[in-house]
Design a protein around this motif. Structure first.
Motif, PDB file in Angstrom:
ATOM      1  N   ASP A 134       8.212  73.764  44.629  1.00 51.58           N
ATOM      2  CA  ASP A 134       7.836  74.530  43.445  1.00 51.58           C
ATOM      3  C   ASP A 134       8.118  73.697  42.201  1.00 51.58           C
ATOM      4  O   ASP A 134       9.061  72.905  42.192  1.00 51.58           O
ATOM      5  CB  ASP A 134       8.692  75.807  43.392  1.00 51.58           C
ATOM      6  CG  ASP A 134       7.914  76.948  42.791  1.00 51.58           C
ATOM      7  OD1 ASP A 134       6.796  76.711  42.294  1.00 51.58           O
ATOM      8  OD2 ASP A 134       8.436  78.070  42.805  1.00 51.58           O
ATOM      9  N   TYR A 152      12.112  71.046  39.335  1.00 50.74           N
ATOM     10  CA  TYR A 152      11.532  70.918  40.673  1.00 50.74           C
ATOM     11  C   TYR A 152      12.453  71.576  41.681  1.00 50.74           C
ATOM     12  O   TYR A 152      13.673  71.370  41.644  1.00 50.74           O
ATOM     13  CB  TYR A 152      11.399  69.432  41.037  1.00 50.74           C
ATOM     14  CG  TYR A 152      10.257  68.735  40.348  1.00 50.74           C
ATOM     15  CD1 TYR A 152      10.351  68.399  38.998  1.00 50.74           C
ATOM     16  CD2 TYR A 152       9.096  68.416  41.045  1.00 50.74           C
ATOM     17  CE1 TYR A 152       9.308  67.755  38.367  1.00 50.74           C
ATOM     18  CE2 TYR A 152       8.045  67.770  40.413  1.00 50.74           C
ATOM     19  CZ  TYR A 152       8.149  67.438  39.074  1.00 50.74           C
ATOM     20  OH  TYR A 152       7.127  66.807  38.450  1.00 50.74           O
ATOM     21  N   ARG A 153      11.838  72.338  42.561  1.00 45.68           N
ATOM     22  CA  ARG A 153      12.599  72.853  43.715  1.00 45.68           C
ATOM     23  C   ARG A 153      12.162  72.018  44.919  1.00 45.68           C
ATOM     24  O   ARG A 153      10.969  71.967  45.234  1.00 45.68           O
ATOM     25  CB  ARG A 153      12.311  74.325  43.947  1.00 45.68           C
ATOM     26  CG  ARG A 153      13.083  75.253  42.986  1.00 45.68           C
ATOM     27  CD  ARG A 153      12.428  76.603  42.883  1.00 45.68           C
ATOM     28  NE  ARG A 153      12.259  77.251  44.175  1.00 45.68           N
ATOM     29  CZ  ARG A 153      13.238  77.917  44.790  1.00 45.68           C
ATOM     30  NH1 ARG A 153      14.400  78.058  44.219  1.00 45.68           N
ATOM     31  NH2 ARG A 153      13.014  78.460  45.954  1.00 45.68           N
ATOM     32  N   ARG A 187       3.009  69.469  44.193  1.00 44.57           N
ATOM     33  CA  ARG A 187       3.597  70.388  45.140  1.00 44.57           C
ATOM     34  C   ARG A 187       3.204  69.948  46.565  1.00 44.57           C
ATOM     35  O   ARG A 187       2.053  69.543  46.789  1.00 44.57           O
ATOM     36  CB  ARG A 187       3.076  71.802  44.884  1.00 44.57           C
ATOM     37  CG  ARG A 187       3.894  72.877  45.554  1.00 44.57           C
ATOM     38  CD  ARG A 187       3.259  74.207  45.416  1.00 44.57           C
ATOM     39  NE  ARG A 187       3.279  74.671  44.004  1.00 44.57           N
ATOM     40  CZ  ARG A 187       3.110  75.930  43.682  1.00 44.57           C
ATOM     41  NH1 ARG A 187       2.882  76.834  44.590  1.00 44.57           N
ATOM     42  NH2 ARG A 187       3.130  76.284  42.425  1.00 44.57           N
TER      43      ARG A 187
END
Lengths: 261, 332
Positions: B277, B287-288, B314
């Motif tokens: 994500d 940012y994940r 992504r």
């Protein structure tokens, strides 16, 4: 929609007529020339003049006014104290009992209150030698029930009072008494004003309690009116009613103004 | 110059029924500092402030203000003034009378009251507003009246309960600097209670993070952010990736201390993961990243270059790298 609006308007008119036509009639008939209360015989100020020369009626009115002034003031002071304690002190021994006692006169039949007051005054006269029944005992009687109304009004006003205002005052160096005088009191003054007016009107037209505690020699305005009606109605009653309506309406308007501010 | 602490709190405790609002707090506040009490709702920070002002009595412990024991001293006798969260302006008085209230209680001469009220109003940039009623003022103006009213008595200690909470975001940031400026200019000691960590970090010279009536950590904003003492503090202040190192040890790693790259970076620690994500916040992007066989980690990138798209997509596999001193090792 138009039909519904017209229906609602008609109902409203009937409602107002039901409430206010009798009062309007009393006012109109106070200017009646006839000796009979219910027969119109032309405009005249005759009965207004008659009432102004009716010494018995005037002295009764003056007495009622004095009683109402004193008892309204006493009830406001005591009701303020009672309402303040009920709103501000969360617990103390007998709080439940105290709360019920304050409200009791509002729900208790006035006849019962009257009898108990009479017994109290008879007893106190026997054992303490006073007070004689009259002005003082009527004031005490009226104060007992009117103070409940003031207490309720004050308590309600204090319940939605922002406590941080009082804390701010103390934080700025005000003692608890100064805080009460400069912050709490001015902010609840409208409630006190309307409480006083309520107590004043309650006292002014009270008949039941008064009859029990008045004694033989004292006659207030409602007592005088009641006894004169029993002897046969005189158009002077209409004049008197008109004056009372005017005073009550003025008090009501002032009271509404005070609470709105 | 007096080097003695202005406030000394010793083993202070206060409970409300079953709830321990303040559970044994020791704290010293230095003269002339802007100290922040930070914590979530119900952590006891407001109770601590009310104990200082004297609105609550402690169950145990004591408070010394300027060396004097304040136990049993009523609020109106304490050399402390407070700015309330609701501002608590007296609605039946105009602005000048509100500000003058504290001086009138001290029986300051009328002429002096007038000059000091005018000074205080000028200080908060409200000259000429003395005749207004609080109801005629905007939220920001009311906040400044409350501040002027609390400052005009020149207290040794000014307590501010969520001073900026009722303001909108734009106004809040300006007022924050304004408060710091006043505090430095007047050389007063401020204690600010807030739930907003950004506010506490940017204003305070030192702050205490509170949790369940206790102080979790005291320090400068830098100390708390870079060297949190516990997982609670690391997690409460800012964002932290908390990694299990085994043996009861944890690593608190801030998102901006991690670099992202396509190839394996030449750094002491490197792991790869997939971008799950991306949250674009303008100044930075969060940012994940799901690490293979590990947790989801947060990495932030400062957007130093104007571009119309993110550096990574992504679903892309990327490398995370950081140096050994990038995070704080925690025992609990």
């Amino acid at each position: 929609m138009v039909g519904r609006a017209r229906f609602a308007f008609t109902v409203l008119c009937f409602g107002y007529a039901f409430l206010y036509v009798p009062i309007a009639l009393v006012i109109a008939y106070s200017f009646n020339a006839s000796r009979l209360v219910t027969v119109w015989a032309g405009f005249s100020l005759h009965w207004w003049q008659a009432l102004l020369h009716n010494e018995a009626m005037l002295s009764a009115a003056w007495l009622s006014l004095r009683i109402a002034l004193v008892s309204a003031t006493l009830s406001t002071l005591l009701g303020l104290a009672a309402g303040y304690v009920l709103a501000r002190v969360p617990r103390f021994p007998g709080r439940m009992l105290f709360g019920s006692l304050v409200i009791a006169p509002m729900v208790m039949p006035e006849v019962v209150m009257g009898i108990s007051m009479l017994l109290l005054f008879v007893g106190s006269q026997q054992f303490l030698g006073g007070p004689d029944r009259g002005f003082l005992t009527i004031v005490i009687g009226h104060t007992t029930f009117s103070l409940s109304f003031v207490a309720i009004v004050v308590q309600a006003r204090l319940a939605d009072f922002d406590r941080s205002l009082e804390e701010a005052a103390m934080d700025l160096g005000a003692t608890p008494w100064t805080t009460f005088r400069t912050v709490t009191l001015p902010l609840i003054a409208p409630a006190l004003g309307s409480g006083w007016l309520l107590a004043f009107t309650l006292s002014l037209d009270d008949l039941i309690m008064t009859q029990f505690v008045a004694g033989a020699a004292t006659q207030t305005l409602p007592m005088r009116v009641y006894s004169s009606v029993r002897l046969g109605v005189d158009p002077q009653i209409n004049v008197l009613a008109t004056i009372i309506v005017a005073v009550a309406a003025a008090a009501l308007i002032v009271s509404v103004r005070l609470t709105r501010r | 110059m007096n080097s003695q602490p202005i406030v000394r709190i010793e083993k202070l405790a206060k409970r409300f029924g079953e709830i321990e609002a303040v559970a044994g707090v020791d704290l010293e506040i230095v003269r002339g500092e802007l100290f922040a009490l930070l914590g979530g709702s119900g952590c006891g920070k407001t109770t601590l402030l009310r104990l200082l002002a004297g609105f609550e009595t402690p169950d145990a412990g004591r408070i010394l203000i300027d060396g004097q024991d304040m136990t049993g001293v009523s609020p109106h006798l304490r050399p402390v003034n407070m700015m309330f969260q609701s501002y608590a302006l007296f609605p039946h008085m105009d602005v000048a009378a509100n500000v003058a209230y504290g001086l009138r209680r001290e029986r300051v001469p009328k002429q002096e009251i007038r000059t000091r009220v005018a000074e205080a109003l000028a200080l908060v940039k409200l000259d000429g507003h003395g005749a207004r009623r609080p109801a005629q003022l905007s939220g920001g103006q009311r906040q400044r009246v409350a501040l002027a009213r609390a400052l005009v008595k020149r207290p040794k200690l000014l307590l501010l309960d969520e001073p900026l909470a009722a303001l909108d975001r734009k106004l809040r940031e300006g007022t924050r600097f304004e408060l710091v400026r006043l505090q430095e200019q007047l050389d007063l000691t401020f204690i600010v209670v807030t739930h907003d960590q950004e506010e506490a970090m940017s204003m305070a010279s030192r702050l205490a993070v509170m949790d369940a009536g206790r102080i979790a950590q005291i320090g400068t904003p830098h100390e708390l952010y870079e060297h949190p003492a516990s997982r609670f503090v690391a997690d409460f202040i800012g964002i932290a990736n908390i990694l299990d190192l085994g043996n009861g040890q944890w690593l608190a790693l801030r998102p901006e201390k991690i670099t992202l790259s396509i190839g394996r970076p030449d750094m002491a620690q490197a792991i790869s993961g997939e971008v799950v994500d991306i949250a674009y916040e303008g100044d930075r992007s969060l940012y994940r990243i799901a690490v293979k066989g590990g947790p989801v980690m947060l990495v932030s990138r400062t957007n130093t270059v104007r571009t119309s798209e993110e550096a990574f997509r992504r679903g892309q596999t990327v490398w995370l790298g950081w140096n050994n001193d990038a995070g704080q090792v925690l025992d609990g």
